[in-house]
Write a protein that holds these residues in place. Structure first.
Motif, PDB file in Angstrom:
ATOM      1  N   LEU A 171       2.934  -3.761  -7.835  1.00  0.00           N
ATOM      2  CA  LEU A 171       3.662  -3.418  -6.612  1.00  0.00           C
ATOM      3  C   LEU A 171       4.175  -1.984  -6.647  1.00  0.00           C
ATOM      4  O   LEU A 171       4.159  -1.296  -5.631  1.00  0.00           O
ATOM      5  CB  LEU A 171       4.803  -4.398  -6.356  1.00  0.00           C
ATOM      6  CG  LEU A 171       4.378  -5.809  -5.972  1.00  0.00           C
ATOM      7  CD1 LEU A 171       5.603  -6.694  -5.788  1.00  0.00           C
ATOM      8  CD2 LEU A 171       3.512  -5.833  -4.732  1.00  0.00           C
ATOM      9  N   ASP A 172       4.628  -1.526  -7.807  1.00  0.00           N
ATOM     10  CA  ASP A 172       5.058  -0.127  -7.918  1.00  0.00           C
ATOM     11  C   ASP A 172       3.880   0.807  -7.646  1.00  0.00           C
ATOM     12  O   ASP A 172       4.021   1.822  -6.974  1.00  0.00           O
ATOM     13  CB  ASP A 172       5.634   0.158  -9.306  1.00  0.00           C
ATOM     14  CG  ASP A 172       7.008  -0.441  -9.493  1.00  0.00           C
ATOM     15  OD1 ASP A 172       7.702  -0.684  -8.489  1.00  0.00           O
ATOM     16  OD2 ASP A 172       7.387  -0.673 -10.649  1.00  0.00           O
ATOM     17  N   TRP A 173       2.711   0.469  -8.186  1.00  0.00           N
ATOM     18  CA  TRP A 173       1.505   1.275  -7.966  1.00  0.00           C
ATOM     19  C   TRP A 173       1.159   1.308  -6.480  1.00  0.00           C
ATOM     20  O   TRP A 173       0.872   2.358  -5.929  1.00  0.00           O
ATOM     21  CB  TRP A 173       0.351   0.693  -8.785  1.00  0.00           C
ATOM     22  CG  TRP A 173      -0.871   1.532  -8.780  1.00  0.00           C
ATOM     23  CD1 TRP A 173      -1.178   2.518  -9.669  1.00  0.00           C
ATOM     24  CD2 TRP A 173      -1.958   1.484  -7.857  1.00  0.00           C
ATOM     25  NE1 TRP A 173      -2.395   3.078  -9.345  1.00  0.00           N
ATOM     26  CE2 TRP A 173      -2.891   2.457  -8.238  1.00  0.00           C
ATOM     27  CE3 TRP A 173      -2.232   0.703  -6.741  1.00  0.00           C
ATOM     28  CZ2 TRP A 173      -4.075   2.683  -7.548  1.00  0.00           C
ATOM     29  CZ3 TRP A 173      -3.414   0.915  -6.039  1.00  0.00           C
ATOM     30  CH2 TRP A 173      -4.315   1.898  -6.455  1.00  0.00           C
ATOM     31  N   LEU A 174       1.213   0.150  -5.823  1.00  0.00           N
ATOM     32  CA  LEU A 174       0.893   0.075  -4.391  1.00  0.00           C
ATOM     33  C   LEU A 174       1.893   0.855  -3.545  1.00  0.00           C
ATOM     34  O   LEU A 174       1.529   1.411  -2.514  1.00  0.00           O
ATOM     35  CB  LEU A 174       0.874  -1.382  -3.931  1.00  0.00           C
ATOM     36  CG  LEU A 174      -0.313  -2.212  -4.371  1.00  0.00           C
ATOM     37  CD1 LEU A 174      -0.090  -3.669  -3.982  1.00  0.00           C
ATOM     38  CD2 LEU A 174      -1.597  -1.695  -3.766  1.00  0.00           C
ATOM     39  N   PHE A 185      -6.139   1.650  -0.666  1.00  0.00           N
ATOM     40  CA  PHE A 185      -6.867   1.693  -1.930  1.00  0.00           C
ATOM     41  C   PHE A 185      -8.172   0.916  -1.843  1.00  0.00           C
ATOM     42  O   PHE A 185      -8.387   0.157  -0.910  1.00  0.00           O
ATOM     43  CB  PHE A 185      -6.007   1.106  -3.045  1.00  0.00           C
ATOM     44  CG  PHE A 185      -5.656  -0.351  -2.825  1.00  0.00           C
ATOM     45  CD1 PHE A 185      -6.460  -1.350  -3.346  1.00  0.00           C
ATOM     46  CD2 PHE A 185      -4.547  -0.708  -2.094  1.00  0.00           C
ATOM     47  CE1 PHE A 185      -6.158  -2.681  -3.126  1.00  0.00           C
ATOM     48  CE2 PHE A 185      -4.237  -2.033  -1.870  1.00  0.00           C
ATOM     49  CZ  PHE A 185      -5.042  -3.030  -2.389  1.00  0.00           C
ATOM     50  N   THR A 186      -9.012   1.132  -2.838  1.00  0.00           N
ATOM     51  CA  THR A 186     -10.208   0.328  -3.044  1.00  0.00           C
ATOM     52  C   THR A 186     -10.047  -0.390  -4.379  1.00  0.00           C
ATOM     53  O   THR A 186      -9.251   0.036  -5.224  1.00  0.00           O
ATOM     54  CB  THR A 186     -11.484   1.194  -3.079  1.00  0.00           C
ATOM     55  OG1 THR A 186     -11.397   2.087  -4.184  1.00  0.00           O
ATOM     56  CG2 THR A 186     -11.689   1.972  -1.780  1.00  0.00           C
ATOM     57  N   ILE A 187     -10.813  -1.452  -4.556  1.00  0.00           N
ATOM     58  CA  ILE A 187     -10.752  -2.208  -5.799  1.00  0.00           C
ATOM     59  C   ILE A 187     -11.098  -1.315  -6.992  1.00  0.00           C
ATOM     60  O   ILE A 187     -10.434  -1.352  -8.026  1.00  0.00           O
ATOM     61  CB  ILE A 187     -11.716  -3.414  -5.746  1.00  0.00           C
ATOM     62  CG1 ILE A 187     -11.299  -4.390  -4.644  1.00  0.00           C
ATOM     63  CG2 ILE A 187     -11.825  -4.104  -7.098  1.00  0.00           C
ATOM     64  CD1 ILE A 187     -10.064  -5.177  -4.905  1.00  0.00           C
ATOM     65  N   SER A 188     -12.136  -0.492  -6.839  1.00  0.00           N
ATOM     66  CA  SER A 188     -12.548   0.354  -7.965  1.00  0.00           C
ATOM     67  C   SER A 188     -11.474   1.374  -8.316  1.00  0.00           C
ATOM     68  O   SER A 188     -11.286   1.707  -9.489  1.00  0.00           O
ATOM     69  CB  SER A 188     -13.879   1.043  -7.676  1.00  0.00           C
ATOM     70  OG  SER A 188     -13.789   1.866  -6.541  1.00  0.00           O
ATOM     71  N   ARG A 189     -10.749   1.865  -7.334  1.00  0.00           N
ATOM     72  CA  ARG A 189      -9.662   2.815  -7.618  1.00  0.00           C
ATOM     73  C   ARG A 189      -8.550   2.141  -8.419  1.00  0.00           C
ATOM     74  O   ARG A 189      -8.049   2.693  -9.393  1.00  0.00           O
ATOM     75  CB  ARG A 189      -9.102   3.383  -6.324  1.00  0.00           C
ATOM     76  CG  ARG A 189      -7.975   4.367  -6.575  1.00  0.00           C
ATOM     77  CD  ARG A 189      -7.482   4.985  -5.314  1.00  0.00           C
ATOM     78  NE  ARG A 189      -6.385   5.884  -5.617  1.00  0.00           N
ATOM     79  CZ  ARG A 189      -5.526   6.311  -4.730  1.00  0.00           C
ATOM     80  NH1 ARG A 189      -5.651   5.978  -3.466  1.00  0.00           N
ATOM     81  NH2 ARG A 189      -4.559   7.111  -5.067  1.00  0.00           N
ATOM     82  N   LEU A 215      -6.530 -10.395  -8.329  1.00  0.00           N
ATOM     83  CA  LEU A 215      -5.172  -9.993  -7.975  1.00  0.00           C
ATOM     84  C   LEU A 215      -5.085  -9.591  -6.507  1.00  0.00           C
ATOM     85  O   LEU A 215      -4.176 -10.008  -5.787  1.00  0.00           O
ATOM     86  CB  LEU A 215      -4.708  -8.846  -8.876  1.00  0.00           C
ATOM     87  CG  LEU A 215      -3.300  -8.339  -8.680  1.00  0.00           C
ATOM     88  CD1 LEU A 215      -2.275  -9.457  -8.863  1.00  0.00           C
ATOM     89  CD2 LEU A 215      -3.015  -7.216  -9.661  1.00  0.00           C
ATOM     90  N   VAL A 216      -6.050  -8.808  -6.039  1.00  0.00           N
ATOM     91  CA  VAL A 216      -6.045  -8.378  -4.637  1.00  0.00           C
ATOM     92  C   VAL A 216      -6.240  -9.585  -3.710  1.00  0.00           C
ATOM     93  O   VAL A 216      -5.598  -9.674  -2.657  1.00  0.00           O
ATOM     94  CB  VAL A 216      -7.101  -7.280  -4.386  1.00  0.00           C
ATOM     95  CG1 VAL A 216      -7.260  -6.995  -2.901  1.00  0.00           C
ATOM     96  CG2 VAL A 216      -6.698  -6.004  -5.124  1.00  0.00           C
ATOM     97  N   VAL A 237     -11.786  -1.171   1.977  1.00  0.00           N
ATOM     98  CA  VAL A 237     -10.543  -0.412   1.828  1.00  0.00           C
ATOM     99  C   VAL A 237      -9.409  -1.355   2.213  1.00  0.00           C
ATOM    100  O   VAL A 237      -9.457  -2.014   3.255  1.00  0.00           O
ATOM    101  CB  VAL A 237     -10.532   0.845   2.726  1.00  0.00           C
ATOM    102  CG1 VAL A 237      -9.205   1.574   2.605  1.00  0.00           C
ATOM    103  CG2 VAL A 237     -11.687   1.766   2.371  1.00  0.00           C
ATOM    104  N   TRP A 238      -8.428  -1.423   1.372  1.00  0.00           N
ATOM    105  CA  TRP A 238      -7.274  -2.300   1.561  1.00  0.00           C
ATOM    106  C   TRP A 238      -6.044  -1.466   1.861  1.00  0.00           C
ATOM    107  O   TRP A 238      -5.919  -0.332   1.406  1.00  0.00           O
ATOM    108  CB  TRP A 238      -7.026  -3.112   0.296  1.00  0.00           C
ATOM    109  CG  TRP A 238      -8.156  -4.018  -0.060  1.00  0.00           C
ATOM    110  CD1 TRP A 238      -9.267  -3.683  -0.779  1.00  0.00           C
ATOM    111  CD2 TRP A 238      -8.304  -5.374   0.298  1.00  0.00           C
ATOM    112  NE1 TRP A 238     -10.091  -4.768  -0.890  1.00  0.00           N
ATOM    113  CE2 TRP A 238      -9.523  -5.828  -0.242  1.00  0.00           C
ATOM    114  CE3 TRP A 238      -7.521  -6.271   1.022  1.00  0.00           C
ATOM    115  CZ2 TRP A 238      -9.968  -7.130  -0.078  1.00  0.00           C
ATOM    116  CZ3 TRP A 238      -7.968  -7.573   1.181  1.00  0.00           C
ATOM    117  CH2 TRP A 238      -9.180  -7.992   0.635  1.00  0.00           C
TER     118      TRP A 238
END
Length: 67
Positions: A2-5, A11-15, A34-35, A55-56
């Motif tokens: 959550l801190d990262w988000l 974001f993308t899954i690969s990122r 997780l996503v 892309v999320w």
């Protein structure tokens, strides 16, 4: 996660996998799972398909200010 988000609302899954693999040891499959859980909880949603990679975007409005 959550801190990262909070710092990367799109974001993308690969990122995510690339940036968090060393820090958290998450595999690409682990990030997918997780996503998926975050999507079911309404925290993230699929906003675009970028040439085969989704892309999320996240909505972290439920977190307290300054978090």
């Amino acid at each position: 996660m959550l801190d990262w988000l909070h710092d990367r609302p799109a974001f993308t899954i690969s990122r995510v996998a690339g940036e968090l693999k060393g820090r958290c040891g998450l595999s690409l499959r682990g990030v997918h799972l997780l996503v998926e859980q975050l999507a079911k909880a309404g925290v993230v949603r699929d906003i675009a398909d970028r040439g085969g990679e989704r892309v999320w975007a996240c909505d972290l409005s439920f977190l307290p200010p300054g978090r």
